[in-house]
Design a protein around this motif. Structure first.
Motif, PDB file in Angstrom:
ATOM      1  N   GLU A   1       0.880  -1.173   0.000  1.00  0.00           N
ATOM      2  CA  GLU A   1       0.000   0.000   0.000  1.00  0.00           C
ATOM      3  C   GLU A   1       0.909   1.211   0.000  1.00  0.00           C
ATOM      4  O   GLU A   1       1.662   1.429   0.947  1.00  0.00           O
ATOM      5  CB  GLU A   1      -0.924  -0.011   1.215  1.00  0.00           C
ATOM      6  N   ALA A   2       0.882   1.967  -1.077  1.00  0.00           N
ATOM      7  CA  ALA A   2       1.861   3.046  -1.224  1.00  0.00           C
ATOM      8  C   ALA A   2       1.372   4.079  -2.217  1.00  0.00           C
ATOM      9  O   ALA A   2       0.515   3.801  -3.060  1.00  0.00           O
ATOM     10  CB  ALA A   2       3.183   2.444  -1.706  1.00  0.00           C
ATOM     11  N   PRO A   3       1.949   5.290  -2.143  1.00  0.00           N
ATOM     12  CA  PRO A   3       1.645   6.284  -3.166  1.00  0.00           C
ATOM     13  C   PRO A   3       2.310   5.911  -4.493  1.00  0.00           C
ATOM     14  O   PRO A   3       3.214   5.075  -4.530  1.00  0.00           O
ATOM     15  CB  PRO A   3       2.236   7.583  -2.609  1.00  0.00           C
ATOM     16  N   ALA A   4       1.839   6.575  -5.552  1.00  0.00           N
ATOM     17  CA  ALA A   4       2.268   6.206  -6.896  1.00  0.00           C
ATOM     18  C   ALA A   4       2.911   7.377  -7.613  1.00  0.00           C
ATOM     19  O   ALA A   4       2.660   8.540  -7.288  1.00  0.00           O
ATOM     20  CB  ALA A   4       1.078   5.703  -7.693  1.00  0.00           C
TER      21      ALA A   4
ATOM     22  N   LEU B   1      -8.121   1.074  -5.909  1.00  0.00           N
ATOM     23  CA  LEU B   1      -7.855   2.460  -6.289  1.00  0.00           C
ATOM     24  C   LEU B   1      -8.128   3.375  -5.090  1.00  0.00           C
ATOM     25  O   LEU B   1      -8.852   2.993  -4.172  1.00  0.00           O
ATOM     26  CB  LEU B   1      -8.761   2.851  -7.463  1.00  0.00           C
ATOM     27  N   PRO B   2      -7.585   4.590  -5.118  1.00  0.00           N
ATOM     28  CA  PRO B   2      -7.825   5.511  -4.004  1.00  0.00           C
ATOM     29  C   PRO B   2      -9.314   5.719  -3.730  1.00  0.00           C
ATOM     30  O   PRO B   2      -9.720   5.911  -2.599  1.00  0.00           O
ATOM     31  CB  PRO B   2      -7.162   6.817  -4.465  1.00  0.00           C
ATOM     32  N   ASP B   3     -10.155   5.672  -4.779  1.00  0.00           N
ATOM     33  CA  ASP B   3     -11.585   5.904  -4.556  1.00  0.00           C
ATOM     34  C   ASP B   3     -12.314   4.636  -4.111  1.00  0.00           C
ATOM     35  O   ASP B   3     -13.540   4.609  -4.036  1.00  0.00           O
ATOM     36  CB  ASP B   3     -12.242   6.488  -5.812  1.00  0.00           C
ATOM     37  N   GLY B   4     -11.566   3.587  -3.817  1.00  0.00           N
ATOM     38  CA  GLY B   4     -12.174   2.380  -3.281  1.00  0.00           C
ATOM     39  C   GLY B   4     -12.568   1.349  -4.326  1.00  0.00           C
ATOM     40  O   GLY B   4     -12.924   0.219  -3.986  1.00  0.00           O
TER      41      GLY B   4
ATOM     42  N   ILE C   1      -2.152  -2.836  -3.407  1.00  0.00           N
ATOM     43  CA  ILE C   1      -2.053  -4.040  -4.243  1.00  0.00           C
ATOM     44  C   ILE C   1      -1.967  -5.241  -3.321  1.00  0.00           C
ATOM     45  O   ILE C   1      -1.086  -5.310  -2.459  1.00  0.00           O
ATOM     46  CB  ILE C   1      -0.803  -4.004  -5.146  1.00  0.00           C
ATOM     47  N   ASP C   2      -2.905  -6.159  -3.477  1.00  0.00           N
ATOM     48  CA  ASP C   2      -2.914  -7.376  -2.673  1.00  0.00           C
ATOM     49  C   ASP C   2      -2.630  -8.534  -3.619  1.00  0.00           C
ATOM     50  O   ASP C   2      -3.510  -8.967  -4.369  1.00  0.00           O
ATOM     51  CB  ASP C   2      -4.288  -7.510  -1.994  1.00  0.00           C
TER      52      ASP C   2
ATOM     53  N   ALA D   1       6.026  -2.144  -8.198  1.00  0.00           N
ATOM     54  CA  ALA D   1       4.932  -2.517  -9.090  1.00  0.00           C
ATOM     55  C   ALA D   1       4.663  -1.407 -10.089  1.00  0.00           C
ATOM     56  O   ALA D   1       5.028  -0.242  -9.853  1.00  0.00           O
ATOM     57  CB  ALA D   1       3.665  -2.796  -8.278  1.00  0.00           C
ATOM     58  N   ALA D   2       4.072  -1.775 -11.214  1.00  0.00           N
ATOM     59  CA  ALA D   2       3.641  -0.789 -12.200  1.00  0.00           C
ATOM     60  C   ALA D   2       2.254  -1.159 -12.693  1.00  0.00           C
ATOM     61  O   ALA D   2       1.953  -2.346 -12.878  1.00  0.00           O
ATOM     62  CB  ALA D   2       4.628  -0.727 -13.368  1.00  0.00           C
ATOM     63  N   LEU D   3       1.414  -0.156 -12.898  1.00  0.00           N
ATOM     64  CA  LEU D   3       0.063  -0.360 -13.420  1.00  0.00           C
ATOM     65  C   LEU D   3      -0.035   0.392 -14.738  1.00  0.00           C
ATOM     66  O   LEU D   3       0.216   1.602 -14.786  1.00  0.00           O
ATOM     67  CB  LEU D   3      -0.985   0.207 -12.454  1.00  0.00           C
ATOM     68  N   ALA D   4      -0.374  -0.310 -15.817  1.00  0.00           N
ATOM     69  CA  ALA D   4      -0.507   0.334 -17.120  1.00  0.00           C
ATOM     70  C   ALA D   4      -1.435  -0.513 -17.977  1.00  0.00           C
ATOM     71  O   ALA D   4      -1.597  -1.705 -17.711  1.00  0.00           O
ATOM     72  CB  ALA D   4       0.860   0.464 -17.784  1.00  0.00           C
ATOM     73  N   PRO D   5      -2.021   0.085 -19.017  1.00  0.00           N
ATOM     74  CA  PRO D   5      -2.897  -0.706 -19.896  1.00  0.00           C
ATOM     75  C   PRO D   5      -2.130  -1.819 -20.608  1.00  0.00           C
ATOM     76  O   PRO D   5      -2.686  -2.877 -20.880  1.00  0.00           O
ATOM     77  CB  PRO D   5      -3.434   0.319 -20.889  1.00  0.00           C
ATOM     78  N   SER D   6      -0.859  -1.595 -20.928  1.00  0.00           N
ATOM     79  CA  SER D   6      -0.047  -2.647 -21.553  1.00  0.00           C
ATOM     80  C   SER D   6       1.420  -2.337 -21.311  1.00  0.00           C
ATOM     81  O   SER D   6       1.779  -1.215 -20.951  1.00  0.00           O
ATOM     82  CB  SER D   6      -0.333  -2.744 -23.056  1.00  0.00           C
ATOM     83  N   PHE D   7       2.258  -3.370 -21.500  1.00  0.00           N
ATOM     84  CA  PHE D   7       3.690  -3.251 -21.223  1.00  0.00           C
ATOM     85  C   PHE D   7       4.504  -3.777 -22.399  1.00  0.00           C
ATOM     86  O   PHE D   7       4.020  -4.610 -23.163  1.00  0.00           O
ATOM     87  CB  PHE D   7       4.063  -4.102 -19.996  1.00  0.00           C
ATOM     88  N   GLY D   8       5.744  -3.321 -22.513  1.00  0.00           N
ATOM     89  CA  GLY D   8       6.676  -3.963 -23.430  1.00  0.00           C
ATOM     90  C   GLY D   8       6.858  -5.409 -22.967  1.00  0.00           C
ATOM     91  O   GLY D   8       7.011  -5.660 -21.778  1.00  0.00           O
ATOM     92  N   ASP D   9       6.826  -6.342 -23.923  1.00  0.00           N
ATOM     93  CA  ASP D   9       6.872  -7.774 -23.587  1.00  0.00           C
ATOM     94  C   ASP D   9       8.105  -8.163 -22.781  1.00  0.00           C
ATOM     95  O   ASP D   9       8.024  -8.920 -21.822  1.00  0.00           O
ATOM     96  CB  ASP D   9       6.922  -8.618 -24.872  1.00  0.00           C
ATOM     97  N   ILE D  10       9.265  -7.685 -23.213  1.00  0.00           N
ATOM     98  CA  ILE D  10      10.504  -8.138 -22.580  1.00  0.00           C
ATOM     99  C   ILE D  10      10.580  -7.581 -21.168  1.00  0.00           C
ATOM    100  O   ILE D  10      10.931  -8.281 -20.221  1.00  0.00           O
ATOM    101  CB  ILE D  10      11.747  -7.741 -23.403  1.00  0.00           C
ATOM    102  N   PHE D  11      10.179  -6.327 -21.004  1.00  0.00           N
ATOM    103  CA  PHE D  11      10.160  -5.726 -19.665  1.00  0.00           C
ATOM    104  C   PHE D  11       9.248  -6.531 -18.739  1.00  0.00           C
ATOM    105  O   PHE D  11       9.594  -6.809 -17.588  1.00  0.00           O
ATOM    106  CB  PHE D  11       9.673  -4.273 -19.736  1.00  0.00           C
TER     107      PHE D  11
END
Ligand code: SF4
Lengths: 191, 465
Positions: free
Chosen positions: A8-11, A146-149, A137-138, A91-101
């Protein structure tokens, strides 16, 4: 490698699309030794701008990256994960990532989570107004709060999940399966 | 074709569905120190030293072959530790000064190490290059490379398949680079994430192996895991008599096997894209992603006309970084530097194409222009053909083989704010140096830019001959 369970942390919010690994750590620092201090080169060139959010709280103490689509595309440099990790990101949250990363991250105790674009936009919107808000993130429950629950359930390979929760290493696991590799080599037609 | 190679290399499947893929050959460059450190920490040996080849390219100087001339001790250490590591494990090395040295992705095909149907891996994203010969070739990270050194196999999620079918015929002055830039412009920098692309169709069949290498090289710029081209007579003619290619009876047997590799007619793909390149102009990038392409006779696009707000924002940022204004003719963009090189475009055919444009002309006085051959072989071949004279007479600097300005890890950098016409593969912010502005294009277009001092349409320059 630390164990990953609940975070649980800021982003750090980086809404742009296609943030490539050259941005995460520029090529000219790739020879720097991997001694746990690569965090100082994280986003090195972007950080020259004083208003870059990593330069001040809460971005400076953030442990989660929230980014636009195709985060960490481009070069295979694992240094991108190491630099994020050394800076304290887990951790990272994104719609998609580079495959190798994506693959590199999971092998280094770093959790990349693909989010539906609409939810990602919602999260970025919340952070735009209140950057200090925390995300939870659990991993055992496979949820992001999300912050809004709003709670988002995410998918993850059972194997990768296991490795992250127990701080395990894939290399040891593969070594344990050497007999199968040897058998494969024996039955293979010579070429 | 992908299915055939994949199933022949599948060793085992894990509970999460990932497959343990056998690796026939691992290519090693001078950035592998972290991988060998892992082996050392755990006391592991390399399982099959004969299944790896090492060559320095990223950190070496391209103005001399003297390691002592690498000023930065950390960079020098990268090249030295590679030599020590591979010697310790008995892996073959093409060292600095060896005629076989060069950029790892140029050397593999050139030496005949890259062959149809094999799985080839390197800790470098542009490993996709080797798919041009019908090998399944992909980039990995250093942790994975360490695992391959120790186990000769690696866990991979089975990628999805995508076929890009290219119709039409290239006009004069239009090259493989223009085709792949057009493809990325169409499908986007994330257009092929999670996929292996198979390139097919008449325009691919008509390409030389060199051209196919350029196309497959940039698959990763569309997000793909790998690129593939089915092996055909062009492939076999290219490979015949290369040092590591089979010979004698083994050659005939290999060719017979390779002929059975291509996808069966009617093979299904998860995604199909068709592109017709008839009338395609030479393509140049204007932004900071390889998808930001425009025809050289076109204009810098206007972000305000883009419908997707995220794209609009990104394009605005890119134009700001690049110092360009919407609506400006591409041909008005003046340049300071020219780089002909990198694993995308530094093979002999690339240098021949650029030399045709340069012959009898002079580099624009304000432009600093370099040719960096992809391998020592390419350099020697070019010198035998007199291409070095053509370039030098025009005012180009003629370098030794290496990655050089593509990434700048060896210290070759474009100064802040300067604009470089480059035949490499990434125009990312800061890729060629902090604040450097990169325009990607073909070697012929880069040669034209060197002469004119601005982006220029190589087709009209050729007509003026
Ligand atoms: S030439 Fe550029 S892209 Fe190719 S391997 Fe070298 S640094 Fe990487």
């Amino acid at each position: 490698m630390d164990r990953f369970t609940v975070l649980e942390a800021p982003a750090l919010a980086l809404p742009a699309a296609n943030i490539d690994t050259d941005q995460i750590i520029p090529g000219r620092f790739l020879q720097k030794p991997r001694d746990g201090s690569l965090g100082r080169y994280l986003f090195h060139d972007l950080r020259q701008r004083p208003d870059f959010p990593l330069n001040r709280p809460p971005g400076r103490d953030a442990r989660i990256v929230v980014a636009g689509p195709n985060f960490a595309c481009g070069s295979s440099r694992e240094n991108a994960v190491w630099a994020l990790y050394d800076h304290g990101f887990r951790a990272a949250l994104a719609p998609s990532f580079g495959d190798i990363f994506f693959g590199n991250a999971l092998k280094n105790g770093f959790l990349p989570i693909a989010m539906p674009p609409a939810l990602n936009a919602r999260l970025l919107g919340q952070l735009a107004g209140r950057p200090e808000l925390a995300i939870r993130i659990d991993l055992p429950a496979q949820t992001v709060t999300l912050p809004d629950g709003v709670i988002h359930g995410f998918a993850i390979d059972s194997f990768a999940k296991d490795c992250l929760i127990n701080g395990l290493d894939e290399l040891d696991y593969t070594l344990s399966r050497m007999p199968e590799i040897a058998a494969f080599e024996r039955q293979r037609p010579a070429s | 074709m992908f299915d055939k190679i994949w199933s022949r290399h599948s060793v085992a499947t894990r509970s999460d569905g990932q497959v343990l893929v056998y690796v026939d050959h691992l290519l090693i460059h001078d950035g592998y120190a972290p991988a060998f450190d892992v082996l050392r920490e755990r006391g592991l040996r390399v399982r099959h030293p004969e299944r790896s080849t090492a060559v320095p390219d990223h950190y070496i100087p391209t103005t001399s072959r003297d390691l002592g001339s690498i000023a930065d001790p950390e960079k020098r250490a990268m090249v030295m530790s590679m030599k020590r590591d591979v010697e310790e494990h008995g892996i073959q090395l093409f060292p600095l000064g060896d005629p076989r040295q060069g950029i790892v992705h140029v050397v593999g095909p050139e030496q005949g190490i890259t062959q149809p149907g094999i799985v080839l891996v390197c800790a470098d994203s542009h490993t996709s290059t080797h798919g041009a010969l019908g090998a399944l070739a992909f980039g990995v990270g250093m942790t994975e490379a360490a695992q391959i050194l120790a186990c000769q196999a690696i866990w991979q999620r089975r990628p999805k398949s995508m076929r890009i079918w290219i119709d039409g015929q290239r006009g004069p002055g239009v090259t493989a680079k223009d085709i792949i830039l057009a493809v990325i412009g169409r499908i986007g920098a994330s257009g092929a994430i999670g996929h292996v692309i198979e390139y097919a169709g008449p325009a691919i069949a008509a390409l030389s192996v060199e051209g196919r290498l350029t196309v497959c090289n940039m698959s990763i710029e569309a997000g793909a895991r790998a690129g593939l081209v089915a092996p055909d007579d062009t492939t076999f003619a290219y490979l015949k008599d290369r040092p590591f290619a089979p010979s004698g009876a083994a050659w005939d047997a290999a060719v017979a096997q390779w002929r059975a590799l291509p996808s069966d007619p009617g093979a299904a793909f998860d995604r199909e894209v068709r592109i017709d390149i008839s009338g395609l102009a030479p393509m140049v990038t204007w932004g900071t992603s390889p998808q930001d392409v425009a025809p050289v006779d076109g204009v810098v696009p206007d972000p305000d006309t883009m419908t997707d707000p995220a794209q609009r924002e990104r394009a605005r940022g890119a134009l700001g970084y690049m110092g360009l204004v919407p609506g400006m003719a591409m041909g008005e963009i003046s340049i300071d530097r020219v780089f002909i090189g990198s694993c995308t475009n530094s093979r002999i055919e690339d240098l021949r194409g650029a030399a045709v444009v340069v012959a009898g002309r002079k580099v624009h006085p304000k432009v600093e222009a370099w040719v960096v051959p992809g391998s020592t072989q390419v350099k020697l071949q070019a010198e035998a053909e007199g291409l070095d004279r053509t370039f030098k007479d025009a005012g180009f600097a003629w370098h030794e083989a290496g990655c050089s300005l593509c990434l700048g890890t060896n210290g070759d950098l474009v100064p802040p704010g300067q604009r470089c016409a480059s035949t490499s593969n990434r125009n990312f912010v800061g890729r060629q140096g902090p604040g450097a502005r990169t325009h990607l294009m073909s070697p012929m277009s880069a040669a034209a830019a060197a002469i004119e001092g601005r982006l220029a349409d190589v087709r009209t320059m050729m007509e003026r001959r």
